[in-house]
Design an enzyme around this catalytic site. Structure first.
Site, PDB file in Angstrom:
ATOM      1  N   ASP A   7       0.861  -1.184   0.000  1.00  0.00           N
ATOM      2  CA  ASP A   7       0.000   0.000   0.000  1.00  0.00           C
ATOM      3  C   ASP A   7       0.900   1.238   0.000  1.00  0.00           C
ATOM      4  O   ASP A   7       2.133   1.128  -0.095  1.00  0.00           O
ATOM      5  CB  ASP A   7      -1.025  -0.035   1.147  1.00  0.00           C
ATOM      6  CG  ASP A   7      -0.437   0.240   2.524  1.00  0.00           C
ATOM      7  OD1 ASP A   7       0.810   0.408   2.637  1.00  0.00           O
ATOM      8  OD2 ASP A   7      -1.205   0.275   3.498  1.00  0.00           O
ATOM      9  N   CYS A  63       3.024  -3.217   4.066  1.00  0.00           N
ATOM     10  CA  CYS A  63       2.207  -2.052   4.434  1.00  0.00           C
ATOM     11  C   CYS A  63       2.925  -1.365   5.583  1.00  0.00           C
ATOM     12  O   CYS A  63       4.118  -1.593   5.776  1.00  0.00           O
ATOM     13  CB  CYS A  63       0.770  -2.456   4.769  1.00  0.00           C
ATOM     14  SG  CYS A  63       0.572  -3.555   6.195  1.00  0.00           S
ATOM     15  N   THR A  65       2.623  -1.699   8.892  1.00  0.00           N
ATOM     16  CA  THR A  65       3.031  -2.658   9.926  1.00  0.00           C
ATOM     17  C   THR A  65       3.243  -4.074   9.402  1.00  0.00           C
ATOM     18  O   THR A  65       3.836  -4.900  10.102  1.00  0.00           O
ATOM     19  CB  THR A  65       1.941  -2.757  11.011  1.00  0.00           C
ATOM     20  OG1 THR A  65       0.727  -3.188  10.362  1.00  0.00           O
ATOM     21  CG2 THR A  65       1.707  -1.430  11.708  1.00  0.00           C
ATOM     22  N   HIS A  96       8.604 -24.552   9.147  1.00  0.00           N
ATOM     23  CA  HIS A  96       7.559 -25.209   9.930  1.00  0.00           C
ATOM     24  C   HIS A  96       6.141 -24.908   9.462  1.00  0.00           C
ATOM     25  O   HIS A  96       5.259 -25.751   9.622  1.00  0.00           O
ATOM     26  CB  HIS A  96       7.690 -24.822  11.415  1.00  0.00           C
ATOM     27  CG  HIS A  96       8.874 -25.460  12.081  1.00  0.00           C
ATOM     28  ND1 HIS A  96       9.106 -25.360  13.437  1.00  0.00           N
ATOM     29  CD2 HIS A  96       9.903 -26.200  11.566  1.00  0.00           C
ATOM     30  CE1 HIS A  96      10.220 -26.017  13.740  1.00  0.00           C
ATOM     31  NE2 HIS A  96      10.724 -26.529  12.624  1.00  0.00           N
ATOM     32  N   HIS A 131       5.463 -31.442  10.451  1.00  0.00           N
ATOM     33  CA  HIS A 131       4.933 -30.108  10.181  1.00  0.00           C
ATOM     34  C   HIS A 131       3.864 -30.133   9.090  1.00  0.00           C
ATOM     35  O   HIS A 131       2.981 -29.269   9.066  1.00  0.00           O
ATOM     36  CB  HIS A 131       6.070 -29.150   9.823  1.00  0.00           C
ATOM     37  CG  HIS A 131       7.091 -29.056  10.907  1.00  0.00           C
ATOM     38  ND1 HIS A 131       6.804 -28.532  12.150  1.00  0.00           N
ATOM     39  CD2 HIS A 131       8.371 -29.491  10.966  1.00  0.00           C
ATOM     40  CE1 HIS A 131       7.865 -28.611  12.915  1.00  0.00           C
ATOM     41  NE2 HIS A 131       8.833 -29.204  12.232  1.00  0.00           N
TER      42      HIS A 131
HETATM   43  C1  RB5 Z   1      -1.890   2.810   6.323  1.00  0.00           C
HETATM   44  O1  RB5 Z   1      -1.862   4.024   6.947  1.00  0.00           O
HETATM   45  C2  RB5 Z   1      -1.700   1.689   7.346  1.00  0.00           C
HETATM   46  O2  RB5 Z   1      -2.838   1.565   8.125  1.00  0.00           O
HETATM   47  C3  RB5 Z   1      -1.373   0.390   6.648  1.00  0.00           C
HETATM   48  O3  RB5 Z   1      -0.241   0.563   5.872  1.00  0.00           O
HETATM   49  C4  RB5 Z   1      -1.058  -0.807   7.514  1.00  0.00           C
HETATM   50  O4  RB5 Z   1      -0.100  -0.511   8.486  1.00  0.00           O
HETATM   51  C5  RB5 Z   1      -2.185  -1.567   8.046  1.00  0.00           C
HETATM   52  O5  RB5 Z   1      -1.999  -2.633   8.668  1.00  0.00           O
END
Ligand code: RB5
Length: 144
Positions: A7, A63, A65, A96, A131
């Site tokens: 993203d 993304c 996180t 695994h 596994h």
């Molecule tokens: C975008 O701002 C953010 O929410 C997205 O990149 C991500 O971290 C969501 O899990």
């Protein structure tokens, strides 16, 4: 063939990973986004469907996180997406869990580590054996 998507939060990280894949001669298909803001579940679906269709063997989703991408991708049957930010996890989710998508967070780790995790993820095989039974049980949960 590797499917890669991100993203808007992870465009720079994706470009760094794609440059590395180019250097390594690893073929990939880039499903975007490359500029426009987007909703991460849409990109997760696009990458996941490349894998479930058999067009790609593994995927990389990026993304802010890595978490949103993994949540969305794991809703799709046949996908085992793992968020990783350390080498041990990237190795063992292949050994695994037979993970088929690596998710990483551009706001969590730097490009150097993300490239190392990519290399580990792409070069490590599934151990099978006991596994396989456990992965089969994950798959069975798709019908629960
Ligand atoms: C975008 O701002 C953010 O929410 C997205 O990149 C991500 O971290 C969501 O899990």
């Amino acid at each position: 063939m590797i499917a890669i998507g991100c993203d808007h939060a992870a465009i720079d990280l994706k470009q760094a990973i794609m440059a590395h894949l180019d250097e390594q001669g690893i073929a990939y298909t880039n499903l975007g986004t490359d500029g426009d803001p987007c909703d991460y579940p849409d990109m997760a679906k696009a990458v996941a469907e490349k894998i479930t269709s058999g067009e790609c063997e593994k995927g990389i989703l990026l993304c802010g996180t890595g978490i949103g991408m993994s949540m969305a991708a794991n809703k799709i049957k046949g996908i085992r997406a793992a968020v990783c930010s350390d080498e041990f996890s990237a190795k063992y989710t292949r050994l695994h869990n037979d993970a088929n998508i690596l998710c990483m967070g551009a706001r969590v780790i730097g490009a150097g580590l993300a490239i190392e995790l990519t290399d580990i993820f792409l070069s490590t095989g599934f151990e099978g054996g006991r596994h396989q039974r456990r992965v089969d049980k994950i798959t069975a949960l798709e019908e629960a």
